[in-house]
Design a protein around this motif. Structure first.
Motif, PDB file in Angstrom:
ATOM      1  N   PHE A  35     -24.622  18.389  12.362  1.00  0.00           N
ATOM      2  CA  PHE A  35     -24.935  19.235  13.504  1.00  0.00           C
ATOM      3  C   PHE A  35     -23.771  20.155  13.827  1.00  0.00           C
ATOM      4  CE2 PHE A  35     -27.291  15.152  14.414  1.00  0.00           C
ATOM      5  CZ  PHE A  35     -28.469  15.610  13.838  1.00  0.00           C
ATOM      6  N   SER A  36     -23.943  21.446  13.554  1.00  0.00           N
ATOM      7  CA  SER A  36     -22.903  22.416  13.862  1.00  0.00           C
ATOM      8  C   SER A  36     -22.914  22.713  15.357  1.00  0.00           C
ATOM      9  CB  SER A  36     -23.113  23.696  13.043  1.00  0.00           C
ATOM     10  OG  SER A  36     -24.440  24.143  13.126  1.00  0.00           O
ATOM     11  N   ALA A  37     -21.695  22.929  15.893  1.00  0.00           N
ATOM     12  CA  ALA A  37     -21.514  23.071  17.338  1.00  0.00           C
ATOM     13  C   ALA A  37     -22.135  21.879  18.055  1.00  0.00           C
ATOM     14  CB  ALA A  37     -22.100  24.380  17.845  1.00  0.00           C
ATOM     15  N   GLY A  38     -21.768  20.684  17.611  1.00  0.00           N
ATOM     16  CA  GLY A  38     -22.410  19.465  18.099  1.00  0.00           C
ATOM     17  C   GLY A  38     -21.980  19.043  19.482  1.00  0.00           C
ATOM     18  N   THR A  39     -21.939  19.985  20.432  1.00  0.00           N
ATOM     19  CA  THR A  39     -21.492  19.666  21.782  1.00  0.00           C
ATOM     20  C   THR A  39     -22.473  18.780  22.528  1.00  0.00           C
ATOM     21  OG1 THR A  39     -22.408  21.789  22.487  1.00  0.00           O
ATOM     22  CG2 THR A  39     -20.053  21.712  22.049  1.00  0.00           C
ATOM     23  N   GLU A  40     -23.739  18.736  22.079  1.00  0.00           N
ATOM     24  CA  GLU A  40     -24.692  17.837  22.724  1.00  0.00           C
ATOM     25  C   GLU A  40     -24.197  16.398  22.661  1.00  0.00           C
ATOM     26  OE1 GLU A  40     -28.758  18.223  21.500  1.00  0.00           O
ATOM     27  OE2 GLU A  40     -28.589  20.372  21.297  1.00  0.00           O
ATOM     28  N   LEU A  42     -23.683  13.663  25.685  1.00  0.00           N
ATOM     29  CA  LEU A  42     -24.295  12.336  25.655  1.00  0.00           C
ATOM     30  C   LEU A  42     -23.258  11.216  25.732  1.00  0.00           C
ATOM     31  CD1 LEU A  42     -27.014  12.812  22.899  1.00  0.00           C
ATOM     32  CD2 LEU A  42     -27.436  12.247  25.275  1.00  0.00           C
ATOM     33  N   GLY A  43     -21.994  11.581  25.623  1.00  0.00           N
ATOM     34  CA  GLY A  43     -20.958  10.567  25.629  1.00  0.00           C
ATOM     35  C   GLY A  43     -20.859   9.816  24.321  1.00  0.00           C
ATOM     36  N   LYS A  44     -21.508  10.354  23.285  1.00  0.00           N
ATOM     37  CA  LYS A  44     -21.458   9.696  21.978  1.00  0.00           C
ATOM     38  C   LYS A  44     -20.128   9.954  21.282  1.00  0.00           C
ATOM     39  CE  LYS A  44     -25.752   8.235  22.182  1.00  0.00           C
ATOM     40  NZ  LYS A  44     -26.066   6.794  22.305  1.00  0.00           N
ATOM     41  N   LEU A  45     -19.543  11.113  21.550  1.00  0.00           N
ATOM     42  CA  LEU A  45     -18.271  11.467  20.930  1.00  0.00           C
ATOM     43  C   LEU A  45     -17.351  12.082  21.972  1.00  0.00           C
ATOM     44  CD1 LEU A  45     -19.463  13.142  17.602  1.00  0.00           C
ATOM     45  CD2 LEU A  45     -18.296  10.947  17.801  1.00  0.00           C
ATOM     46  N   ALA A  46     -16.048  11.869  21.804  1.00  0.00           N
ATOM     47  CA  ALA A  46     -15.068  12.556  22.639  1.00  0.00           C
ATOM     48  C   ALA A  46     -15.020  14.025  22.225  1.00  0.00           C
ATOM     49  CB  ALA A  46     -13.705  11.893  22.470  1.00  0.00           C
ATOM     50  N   LYS A  47     -14.251  14.817  22.929  1.00  0.00           N
ATOM     51  CA  LYS A  47     -14.151  16.237  22.610  1.00  0.00           C
ATOM     52  C   LYS A  47     -13.680  16.425  21.174  1.00  0.00           C
ATOM     53  CE  LYS A  47     -12.144  20.526  24.327  1.00  0.00           C
ATOM     54  NZ  LYS A  47     -13.442  21.197  24.400  1.00  0.00           N
ATOM     55  N   ASN A  48     -14.251  17.391  20.488  1.00  0.00           N
ATOM     56  CA  ASN A  48     -13.879  17.663  19.103  1.00  0.00           C
ATOM     57  C   ASN A  48     -12.383  17.981  19.016  1.00  0.00           C
ATOM     58  OD1 ASN A  48     -13.425  18.991  16.560  1.00  0.00           O
ATOM     59  ND2 ASN A  48     -15.611  19.330  16.408  1.00  0.00           N
ATOM     60  N   PRO A  49     -11.651  17.233  18.199  1.00  0.00           N
ATOM     61  CA  PRO A  49     -10.200  17.432  18.124  1.00  0.00           C
ATOM     62  C   PRO A  49      -9.759  18.497  17.123  1.00  0.00           C
ATOM     63  CG  PRO A  49     -10.809  15.542  16.795  1.00  0.00           C
ATOM     64  CD  PRO A  49     -12.090  16.055  17.434  1.00  0.00           C
ATOM     65  N   TYR A  50     -10.716  19.099  16.386  1.00  0.00           N
ATOM     66  CA  TYR A  50     -10.325  19.940  15.255  1.00  0.00           C
ATOM     67  C   TYR A  50     -10.346  21.435  15.540  1.00  0.00           C
ATOM     68  CZ  TYR A  50     -11.014  15.512  12.904  1.00  0.00           C
ATOM     69  OH  TYR A  50     -10.943  14.202  12.551  1.00  0.00           O
ATOM     70  N   THR A  51     -11.108  21.868  16.523  1.00  0.00           N
ATOM     71  CA  THR A  51     -11.185  23.312  16.759  1.00  0.00           C
ATOM     72  C   THR A  51     -10.820  23.651  18.198  1.00  0.00           C
ATOM     73  OG1 THR A  51     -12.587  25.284  16.595  1.00  0.00           O
ATOM     74  CG2 THR A  51     -13.655  23.269  17.362  1.00  0.00           C
ATOM     75  N   ASP A  52     -10.136  24.774  18.357  1.00  0.00           N
ATOM     76  CA  ASP A  52      -9.887  25.313  19.689  1.00  0.00           C
ATOM     77  C   ASP A  52     -10.676  26.607  19.890  1.00  0.00           C
ATOM     78  OD1 ASP A  52      -8.501  26.915  17.950  1.00  0.00           O
ATOM     79  OD2 ASP A  52      -6.585  26.823  18.998  1.00  0.00           O
ATOM     80  N   PHE A  53     -11.589  26.896  18.958  1.00  0.00           N
ATOM     81  CA  PHE A  53     -12.454  28.065  19.106  1.00  0.00           C
ATOM     82  C   PHE A  53     -13.586  27.710  20.070  1.00  0.00           C
ATOM     83  CE2 PHE A  53     -11.769  31.118  15.278  1.00  0.00           C
ATOM     84  CZ  PHE A  53     -10.413  31.164  15.564  1.00  0.00           C
ATOM     85  N   ASN A  54     -13.226  27.627  21.329  1.00  0.00           N
ATOM     86  CA  ASN A  54     -14.169  27.232  22.373  1.00  0.00           C
ATOM     87  C   ASN A  54     -14.118  28.219  23.531  1.00  0.00           C
ATOM     88  OD1 ASN A  54     -14.674  24.639  21.069  1.00  0.00           O
ATOM     89  ND2 ASN A  54     -12.671  24.020  21.840  1.00  0.00           N
ATOM     90  N   THR A  73     -22.379   5.806  13.763  1.00  0.00           N
ATOM     91  CA  THR A  73     -23.575   6.669  13.729  1.00  0.00           C
ATOM     92  C   THR A  73     -23.193   8.137  13.810  1.00  0.00           C
ATOM     93  OG1 THR A  73     -24.907   4.947  14.760  1.00  0.00           O
ATOM     94  CG2 THR A  73     -25.766   7.196  14.858  1.00  0.00           C
ATOM     95  N   TYR A  74     -22.321   8.472  14.757  1.00  0.00           N
ATOM     96  CA  TYR A  74     -21.866   9.848  14.925  1.00  0.00           C
ATOM     97  C   TYR A  74     -20.367   9.920  14.658  1.00  0.00           C
ATOM     98  CZ  TYR A  74     -26.273  10.516  17.445  1.00  0.00           C
ATOM     99  OH  TYR A  74     -27.598  10.575  17.794  1.00  0.00           O
ATOM    100  N   GLU A  75     -19.954  11.006  14.028  1.00  0.00           N
ATOM    101  CA  GLU A  75     -18.543  11.176  13.720  1.00  0.00           C
ATOM    102  C   GLU A  75     -18.239  12.658  13.571  1.00  0.00           C
ATOM    103  OE1 GLU A  75     -15.365   8.771  10.942  1.00  0.00           O
ATOM    104  OE2 GLU A  75     -17.285   9.304  10.056  1.00  0.00           O
ATOM    105  N   TRP A  76     -17.104  13.071  14.126  1.00  0.00           N
ATOM    106  CA  TRP A  76     -16.709  14.460  13.942  1.00  0.00           C
ATOM    107  C   TRP A  76     -16.316  14.715  12.491  1.00  0.00           C
ATOM    108  CZ3 TRP A  76     -18.427  17.540  17.328  1.00  0.00           C
ATOM    109  CH2 TRP A  76     -18.362  17.290  18.696  1.00  0.00           C
ATOM    110  N   TRP A  77     -16.659  15.893  12.020  1.00  0.00           N
ATOM    111  CA  TRP A  77     -16.233  16.341  10.704  1.00  0.00           C
ATOM    112  C   TRP A  77     -15.088  17.337  10.890  1.00  0.00           C
ATOM    113  CZ3 TRP A  77     -15.623  21.082   8.479  1.00  0.00           C
ATOM    114  CH2 TRP A  77     -15.409  21.097   7.108  1.00  0.00           C
ATOM    115  N   PRO A  78     -14.067  17.315  10.017  1.00  0.00           N
ATOM    116  CA  PRO A  78     -13.914  16.517   8.809  1.00  0.00           C
ATOM    117  C   PRO A  78     -13.541  15.070   9.117  1.00  0.00           C
ATOM    118  CG  PRO A  78     -11.997  17.921   9.128  1.00  0.00           C
ATOM    119  CD  PRO A  78     -12.984  18.331  10.166  1.00  0.00           C
ATOM    120  N   ASN A  79     -14.073  14.175   8.299  1.00  0.00           N
ATOM    121  CA  ASN A  79     -13.872  12.744   8.542  1.00  0.00           C
ATOM    122  C   ASN A  79     -13.159  12.046   7.386  1.00  0.00           C
ATOM    123  OD1 ASN A  79     -16.054  13.032   6.797  1.00  0.00           O
ATOM    124  ND2 ASN A  79     -17.036  11.154   7.517  1.00  0.00           N
TER     125      ASN A  79
END
Length: 567
Positions: free
Chosen positions: A182-187, A191-203, A274-280
């Protein structure tokens, strides 16, 4: 309330199911075991039919999205043109007027009166269980438990969803897909499934304004005599900020899906959860940079999925919901106001595409692309789609399954700044629909001047895959398979769309849009939209008036926005 009887419709569905079974039996693996066809559905984002040369429009999106006919902004799509010639293009395909309800229509095979997604930001509520009092946005698997992923899974397919989701706060594991990217997986953050994406600051993020900033903004708006523009994800007293530069930007809160993308994996074999940020992986983290392009990562993981399933002799279903076509803040040129940031450069030499590896350098919002990225524009997004479809075809050939795979290409609604969200004629609803099935003996080829709906995709997939739709399970779509593979000369008598409580409908001769205006669509104008308005029904043919009356009989069945808005 269709133009054909329910009994006849049931018979059409029965016959088309038999056709699907016949097709499945005809495709044999090397070891003489019956093999179902692989299926790939590519759903592009916010791209009107007019943007594709095969639809023959005299106008398209030009500089900054302004409609025009300047050929320097015209996309070239040699691969899609070939697919139209060898496969089938539906000339009059409709989606809903905007993203979420169009995706709901396609994934459910139903219109909003059943699935309850009426418009972006206007979703029916579910008042069951814990949501009994306040209600919660109804999820598609609640209102429509037979989604395209479920149809494929039940038919024995391995399933993958790659790209954009736009499923609100839904549990993405419930859509019938084994794996997801899922690209731009902010959903997943919501949902609290993942913490904030640590890899990009293009936000683009929202932050509270200081009192000084509030005062300055009020003064600026008063001077311009304007009201503050509503920005999605930005609350009262907040401003949208480019996280890279810290400067205010006039756009909605978002995470990039293009360069330096935010990507999440679901149920991938390399993941521990189940869910994991990429790159993993350590190798992936080392390679990830500003030159990483989201659409390329989507395709890489799709191809890996295809390889793994083919090695196990299992048919696969890929649902590729690319972001290409959707407007995006241009993080590489943050002061530009670009709507469609440039893509990696590609070149077609008449036989194949070559791609230039991006070489972007710089920091803090000041970057140099060294000539490896195209200018901004819709043209380049359409052309990159053509390049990716060429990659699909080359991959299928390399795997030896080009004749065992069906490819369907479509889009969710009209182009931004032209049709997206519009209920004027078919600006918002007219989308491309191309079906390419080289291993199928199709009775139709090339451009077909028939009507089709995005709701037709689900029953078409059910026919292709040998999937099961219970006789009492109501769908509004009609399978295209009988039209494509038999001597059936017509697919549908009408197509329908919606925007909140507004209804749009058209037949072969007349169209009623969301303003209750009627248009003569018997002849297609060179820009695909400048139809003649019907103001005096005595000046059109009896056939026009008859079709109007028939369409008016259809509409009450779906006109349930006010009486049955919620689930």
């Amino acid at each position: 309330m269709n133009f054909i009887s329910k009994q006849k419709l049931v018979e059409v569905i029965r016959i088309s199911g038999l056709l699907a079974c016949a097709f499945s039996a005809s495709v044999m693996a090397d070891n003489n075991v019956k093999q179902k066809p692989n299926v790939i559905v590519i759903y592009s984002d916010d791209i009107s039919a007019r943007e594709f040369p095969s639809y023959g429009s005299a106008q398209w999106s030009g500089k900054k999205g302004k409609t025009g006919s300047d050929h320097q902004y015209r996309a070239a799509t040699p691969v899609l043109d070939q697919l139209v010639e060898e496969g089938v293009q539906i000339d009059n395909a409709w989606a809903a007027t905007i993203c979420s309800p169009s995706r709901a229509m396609m994934m459910t095979g139903r219109f909003a009166h059943i699935h309850k997604w009426w418009h972006n930001g206007d979703y029916g509520k579910s008042f069951t269980g814990e949501n009994n009092n306040k209600g919660k946005t109804v999820e598609l698997y609640q209102s429509s438990p037979k989604l395209i992923g479920h149809i494929a899974k039940e038919a024995g397919y391995a399933t993958m969803w790659s790209g954009k989701t736009q499923m609100k706060d839904a549990d993405l594991t419930k859509f019938g897909f084994d794996e997801g990217l899922f690209s731009a997986g902010t959903e997943l953050e919501h949902l609290g499934k993942l913490a904030k994406n640590p890899y990009t600051d293009f936000n683009v993020v929202a932050r509270d304004m200081t009192q000084q900033e509030k005062k300055a903004k009020q003064q600026a708006l008063a001077k311009l005599k304007k009201k503050p523009k509503k920005q999605v994800g930005v609350g009262k007293g907040q401003m949208a900020i480019n996280q890279v530069t810290g400067k205010e930007v006039n756009t909605f809160v978002r995470t990039t899906w293009l360069f330096k993308p935010s990507i999440a994996l679901m149920n991938h074999p390399s993941s521990k959860t189940t869910y994991e940020w990429w790159p993993n992986t350590e190798e992936g983290k080392k390679d990830y940079s500003i030159n990483t392009y989201g659409p390329d990562i989507e395709l890489n993981y799709i191809f890996d999925f295809m390889d793994r399933q083919h090695a196990q002799h299992k048919p696969f279903f890929v649902y590729h919901t690319t972001h290409l076509g959707h407007g995006m803040f241009d993080f590489l040129f943050p002061e530009s106001g670009n709507t469609w940031p440039g893509t990696p450069k590609i070149k077609w030499d008449g036989e194949k595409y070559t791609r230039v590896q991006p070489n972007i350098t710089g920091k803090n919002g000041v970057y140099n692309t060294h000539g490896t990225v195209t200018p901004a524009g819709m043209k380049y997004h359409v052309e990159y789609l053509d390049y990716q479809i060429w990659q699909y075809l080359e991959k299928l050939k390399a795997m030896g399954i080009e004749n065992d795979t069906i490819l369907i290409f479509a889009s969710d609604n009209g182009t931004s700044k032209y049709g997206k969200g519009s209920d004027d004629r078919q600006k918002g609803t007219h989308v491309p629909l191309i079906i390419y099935a080289p291993g199928v003996e199709m009775t139709k080829k090339g451009k077909q001047p028939v009507l089709a709906s995005m709701a037709d995709i689900l029953p078409t997939l059910a026919d292709i895959m040998g999937g099961n739709l219970p006789s009492d399970y109501v769908i509004n779509g009609e399978s295209l398979w009988p039209f494509l593979t038999t001597n059936k000369s017509k697919h549908r008598d009408w197509i329908y769309a919606y925007k909140k409580d507004l209804q749009l409908i058209r037949g072969d001769k007349v169209l009623k849009d969301g303003t209750d205006t009627w248009w003569d669509v018997e002849n297609t104008p060179d820009d695909l939209i400048s139809f003649d308005k019907i103001t005096d029904w005595s000046k059109v043919s009896e056939a026009h008036r008859l079709e109007r009356d028939q369409l008016n009989k259809v509409l009450p069945e779906f006109d349930l926005y006010h009486s049955q808005h919620d689930f």
